[in-house]
Design an enzyme around this catalytic site. Structure first.
Site, PDB file in Angstrom:
ATOM      1  N   SER A  26       6.253  -1.440   9.983  1.00 40.25           N
ATOM      2  CA  SER A  26       4.904  -1.861   9.622  1.00 40.25           C
ATOM      3  C   SER A  26       4.714  -1.798   8.111  1.00 40.25           C
ATOM      4  CB  SER A  26       3.887  -0.921  10.299  1.00 40.25           C
ATOM      5  OG  SER A  26       2.581  -1.395  10.108  1.00 40.25           O
ATOM      6  N   CYS A  29       1.839   1.149   2.420  1.00 40.25           N
ATOM      7  CA  CYS A  29       1.684   1.290   0.970  1.00 40.25           C
ATOM      8  C   CYS A  29       2.560   2.421   0.444  1.00 40.25           C
ATOM      9  CB  CYS A  29       0.235   1.601   0.637  1.00 40.25           C
ATOM     10  SG  CYS A  29      -0.864   0.241   0.992  1.00 40.25           S
ATOM     11  N   TYR A 186     -10.518  -4.461   4.191  1.00 39.02           N
ATOM     12  CA  TYR A 186     -10.238  -5.160   2.936  1.00 39.02           C
ATOM     13  C   TYR A 186     -10.963  -6.494   2.928  1.00 39.02           C
ATOM     14  CZ  TYR A 186      -7.001  -1.329   2.709  1.00 39.02           C
ATOM     15  OH  TYR A 186      -6.459  -0.061   2.725  1.00 39.02           O
ATOM     16  N   ARG A 328       4.049   5.417  10.416  1.00 34.57           N
ATOM     17  CA  ARG A 328       4.429   6.761   9.968  1.00 34.57           C
ATOM     18  C   ARG A 328       5.693   7.274  10.650  1.00 34.57           C
ATOM     19  NH1 ARG A 328      -1.521   9.148  10.578  1.00 34.57           N
ATOM     20  NH2 ARG A 328      -1.576   7.359  12.011  1.00 34.57           N
TER      21      ARG A 328
HETATM   22  C1  531 Z   1      -4.441   3.381   7.063  1.00 39.57           C
HETATM   23  C2  531 Z   1      -5.591   2.698   7.730  1.00 39.57           C
HETATM   24  C3  531 Z   1      -5.415   2.257   9.021  1.00 39.57           C
HETATM   25  C4  531 Z   1      -6.472   1.680   9.686  1.00 39.57           C
HETATM   26  C5  531 Z   1      -7.699   1.529   9.063  1.00 39.57           C
HETATM   27  C6  531 Z   1      -7.867   1.949   7.756  1.00 39.57           C
HETATM   28  C7  531 Z   1      -6.809   2.535   7.075  1.00 39.57           C
HETATM   29  N1  531 Z   1      -3.882   2.722   5.903  1.00 39.57           N
HETATM   30  C8  531 Z   1      -4.095   1.284   5.769  1.00 39.57           C
HETATM   31  C9  531 Z   1      -3.269   0.770   4.606  1.00 39.57           C
HETATM   32  C10 531 Z   1      -3.593   1.488   3.324  1.00 39.57           C
HETATM   33  C11 531 Z   1      -3.513   2.990   3.499  1.00 39.57           C
HETATM   34  C12 531 Z   1      -4.288   3.458   4.698  1.00 39.57           C
HETATM   35  C13 531 Z   1      -3.390  -0.730   4.487  1.00 39.57           C
HETATM   36  O1  531 Z   1      -3.754  -1.386   5.433  1.00 39.57           O
HETATM   37  C14 531 Z   1      -3.023  -1.375   3.204  1.00 39.57           C
END
Ligand code: 531
Length: 360
Positions: A26, A29, A186, A328
């Protein structure tokens, strides 16, 4: 729709691209790019997971403009200088038998934030923060209190142009799988949800108006992304909040995206508001992937707290999704695909790199 007799180690062909199995890394970042440019970290991070047998390795949310970054450390494809370092990584990933993918992103009102290990909150201007953009002048809240500028039609056209230019650079950088990021609160997701989009022009109000920015952007990206290459869209299937975006609207959106020749919906959720009540648990988003796959008749990826090989295999065998993305879990165990092959008796389908064979 691929045949139903699939399992985790069955190949998946979409357009002209074949994934060796249903396991994807997946987009995650790393916040480790330098003015958007990839580093040796990215080569090792992504390369190791390709070498360990993932079918696809999707690079992290990659900003289509500097203001579209979540943090100053985000990856970018807003400039031609970004291409060569990524081409080197993608040649290695492809050489290891994985399909190199990238997620194009604009963080909208969640942009201009610190890296997680530096606090995750919005950056003050004095600390390198920048003005943020969104459909309406509504802040996310919590650690991200900055009120964004409501985008003009000119802003909308410019950002769509940024997605198109980044798509062209992605092709030059050797990617063979492109995903548009329309999830996690986003920019593109913020247009979809009534909780963040209070516009009264043709980009706000009705469902048709709220999906317009994503549909227009996806159409423009598809027009320059070769027909022979897969195009995906990651959505948050639910805001998990009253009055927000939900799975019914996601099914309707998936049908519209299929009509735009989108090949796959990557089914995540949440991220739009800080007070979302998310029933997190193993595979908690799989039901979304299953509903969209059957009700919109489009391939889907499942993601979200999937860790056990048997669970990932069951998702594919039962036709709940075509691809399983691990996030993760792949950070904890880059060798997950090899371990899963052993656990599922599929060592004939996935061999370790020749250099490692004596160890498995
Ligand atoms: C975790 C996240 C998952 C679901 C909803 C909000 C946040 N991640 C998402 C990542 C950035 C870090 C946090 C991205 O989608 C870019």
């Amino acid at each position: 729709m691929p045949n139903e007799a699939a399992h985790l180690f069955a190949p998946l062909t979409i357009k002209s691209v074949t994934l060796r199995n249903r396991i994807g890394v997946s987009p995650m970042c790393q916040y480790s790019s330098v003015d958007g440019t990839a580093t040796d970290w990215h080569l090792v991070h992504l390369g190791a997971r390709a070498a360990a047998g993932a079918g696809s390795v999707i690079a992290e949310a990659t900003a289509v403009s500097p203001e579209g970054r979540i943090s100053p450390g985000d990856a970018g494809l807003w400039a031609d200088r970004h291409i060569e370092p990524l081409l080197r990584i993608n040649r290695f990933v492809k050489g290891q038998g994985a399909v190199p993918g990238v997620q194009l992103a604009h963080a909208g009102r969640k942009a201009s934030a610190a890296r997680p290990w530096e606090g995750v909150a919005h950056l003050a201007d004095a600390d390198g923060g920048w003005p943020t953009l969104a459909p309406s002048a509504l802040a996310f809240g919590g650690d991200l209190p900055k009120v964004p500028q409501a985008m003009s039609e000119a802003d909308i056209a410019r950002v769509q142009g940024d997605f198109v230019a980044a798509t062209q650079r992605a092709l030059a950088a050797g990617y063979e799988w492109l995903e548009v990021h329309a999830a996690h609160g986003y920019l593109l997701h913020a247009f979809l949800s009534p909780l963040s989009n209070e516009r009264t022009d043709r980009y706000g109000g009705s469902f048709e108006n709220r999906v317009r920015f994503l549909i227009e952007t996806t159409r423009a990206v598809r027009a320059v992304w070769p027909d022979r290459l897969p195009l995906g869209v990651r959505i948050s299937c639910s805001d998990w909040a009253d009055g927000g975006w939900d799975i019914e609207q996601s099914v309707a959106l998936a049908r519209l995206l299929k009509a735009e020749d989108v090949d796959l919906i990557d089914c995540s959720s949440g991220g739009l508001v800080p007070h979302a009540k998310i029933p997190v648990g193993p595979g908690y988003q799989v039901p979304f992937a299953e509903r969209i796959r059957h009700e919109a008749g489009i391939a889907t990826a499942a993601v979200g707290l999937i860790t056990a090989p048997t669970h990932a295999d069951e998702i594919v065998r039962n036709g709940r999704a075509d691809l399983v993305l691990l996030a993760r879990e792949m950070l904890r165990d880059a060798q997950w695909p090899l371990r899963a092959a052993q656990a599922l008796g599929q060592t004939a389908a996935l061999k370790p790199p020749v250099q490692y064979q004596r160890a498995w």
